[in-house]
Design a protein around this motif. Structure first.
Motif, mmCIF file in Angstrom:
data_model
loop_
_atom_site.group_PDB
_atom_site.id
_atom_site.type_symbol
_atom_site.label_atom_id
_atom_site.label_comp_id
_atom_site.label_asym_id
_atom_site.label_seq_id
_atom_site.Cartn_x
_atom_site.Cartn_y
_atom_site.Cartn_z
ATOM 1 N N THR A 186 -26.692 -30.269 110.671
ATOM 2 C CA THR A 186 -27.042 -30.567 109.087
ATOM 3 C C THR A 186 -27.727 -31.805 108.923
ATOM 4 O O THR A 186 -28.599 -31.585 108.082
ATOM 5 C CB THR A 186 -25.509 -30.649 108.528
ATOM 6 N N LEU A 187 -27.476 -32.810 109.812
ATOM 7 C CA LEU A 187 -28.290 -33.899 109.602
ATOM 8 C C LEU A 187 -29.916 -33.892 109.770
ATOM 9 O O LEU A 187 -30.865 -34.091 109.417
ATOM 10 C CB LEU A 187 -27.871 -35.054 110.660
ATOM 11 N N GLN A 188 -30.004 -32.919 111.052
ATOM 12 C CA GLN A 188 -31.515 -32.509 111.311
ATOM 13 C C GLN A 188 -32.178 -31.917 110.297
ATOM 14 O O GLN A 188 -33.283 -32.195 110.081
ATOM 15 C CB GLN A 188 -31.402 -31.782 112.738
ATOM 16 N N ALA A 189 -31.525 -31.059 109.561
ATOM 17 C CA ALA A 189 -32.107 -29.946 108.877
ATOM 18 C C ALA A 189 -32.353 -30.918 107.393
ATOM 19 O O ALA A 189 -33.394 -31.061 106.713
ATOM 20 C CB ALA A 189 -31.155 -29.065 108.176
ATOM 21 N N ALA A 190 -31.612 -31.953 107.050
ATOM 22 C CA ALA A 190 -31.772 -32.801 105.985
ATOM 23 C C ALA A 190 -32.931 -33.678 106.182
ATOM 24 O O ALA A 190 -33.676 -34.138 105.418
ATOM 25 C CB ALA A 190 -30.552 -33.813 105.636
ATOM 26 N N ALA A 191 -32.905 -34.273 107.584
ATOM 27 C CA ALA A 191 -34.069 -35.015 107.868
ATOM 28 C C ALA A 191 -35.343 -34.186 107.845
ATOM 29 O O ALA A 191 -36.458 -34.901 107.115
ATOM 30 C CB ALA A 191 -33.875 -35.607 109.364
ATOM 31 N N ALA A 192 -35.420 -33.001 108.065
ATOM 32 C CA ALA A 192 -36.505 -32.271 107.964
ATOM 33 C C ALA A 192 -37.068 -32.008 106.527
ATOM 34 O O ALA A 192 -38.216 -32.052 106.078
ATOM 35 C CB ALA A 192 -36.455 -30.982 108.513
#
Length: 249
Positions: free
Chosen positions: A6-12
């Motif tokens: 979820t954090l990775q998707a938000a960062a992208a």
């Protein structure tokens, strides 16, 4: 979806919103690393150190927009890594408080070959419609600094170990100098208008008179303040310190 993913998707998503591209970008989704492997060199890489450590690599198919954004050919032109840093700072803000290290141009093959790396495909609107070559890819690998319980949060022991580890690691960089910037406002203009600037020209900013100034640390918003004069020099009086969530916006 796991907490890290979820954090990775938000960062992208934050990266796509802040890349200085002429077209609107969107995250198409996670793709196999081999899709980006052909463009692994050079990539713009950086490491974020905070509650979690994250390795980033941005792989671009067409870098011409960097030349336009950096003013290539003009006196004082900005390098590619400096042009991209604000967008990567925004991506790092998804992981809350921490420090984004130096940006590097290097081969990202090692990061792409790690099974823990998530690779997000970036597309512009017209590329998404005609099925052409993607705009680029954003690779993220998160390295946890504590144990995770079955509910997705840190256990008490994990939090204690994380706090100790984080304090030790941040202590290593406590003497590193960072750029503190005070911003009273900003605006956007075309290259044509920028080249037409001359003495006496008035540029209207996006902030009303008397509004608080933004205080940024390495490009990240950390506080609000008011501009004052001290012994004939400008200074800023801090009026409010922002928490991690506020500073991310």
């Amino acid at each position: 979806m796991s907490n890290f993913l979820t954090l990775q998707a938000a960062a992208a998503e934050r990266l796509a919103q802040h890349l200085p591209s002429a077209s609107t970008l969107r995250v198409a989704g996670i793709v196999p690393a081999r899709d980006a492997a052909a463009y692994a060199s050079p990539a713009v890489s950086a490491t974020f150190v905070g509650a979690s450590t994250a390795d980033f690599a941005l792989l671009l198919v067409d870098r011409s927009f960097l030349d336009a954004a950096g003013g290539a050919g003009l006196v004082g032109a900005v390098s590619a890594v400096d042009v991209l840093r604000p967008a990567l700072e925004q991506a790092a803000s998804a992981f809350d408080a921490g420090v984004l290290g130096e940006l590097r141009e290097e081969d990202a093959a090692g990061l792409l070959n790690d099974p823990e790396t998530a690779v997000f495909e970036l597309n512009s609107a017209h590329q998404a419609n005609d099925g052409g070559v993607p705009f680029g890819w954003f690779a993220i690998r998160v390295r946890d600094n504590g144990a995770v319980n079955s509910g997705g949060g840190l256990t008490a022991a994990g939090r204690s170990a994380q706090d100790t580890d984080m304090a030790a690691r941040l202590g290593l960089i406590s003497n590193v100098e960072m750029a503190l910037t005070v911003e009273i406002g900003r605006t956007r203009m075309s290259v044509r208008d920028a080249l037409a600037l001359e003495p006496g020209r008035v540029i209207e900013l996006d902030r009303s008179a008397g509004a608080p100034a933004d205080v940024l640390l390495n490009g990240r918003l950390i506080a609000h303040g008011e501009v004052v004069v001290v012994d004939q020099d400008y200074a800023v009086r801090i009026t409010r310190i922002l928490d991690g969530a506020e500073g991310a916006h």
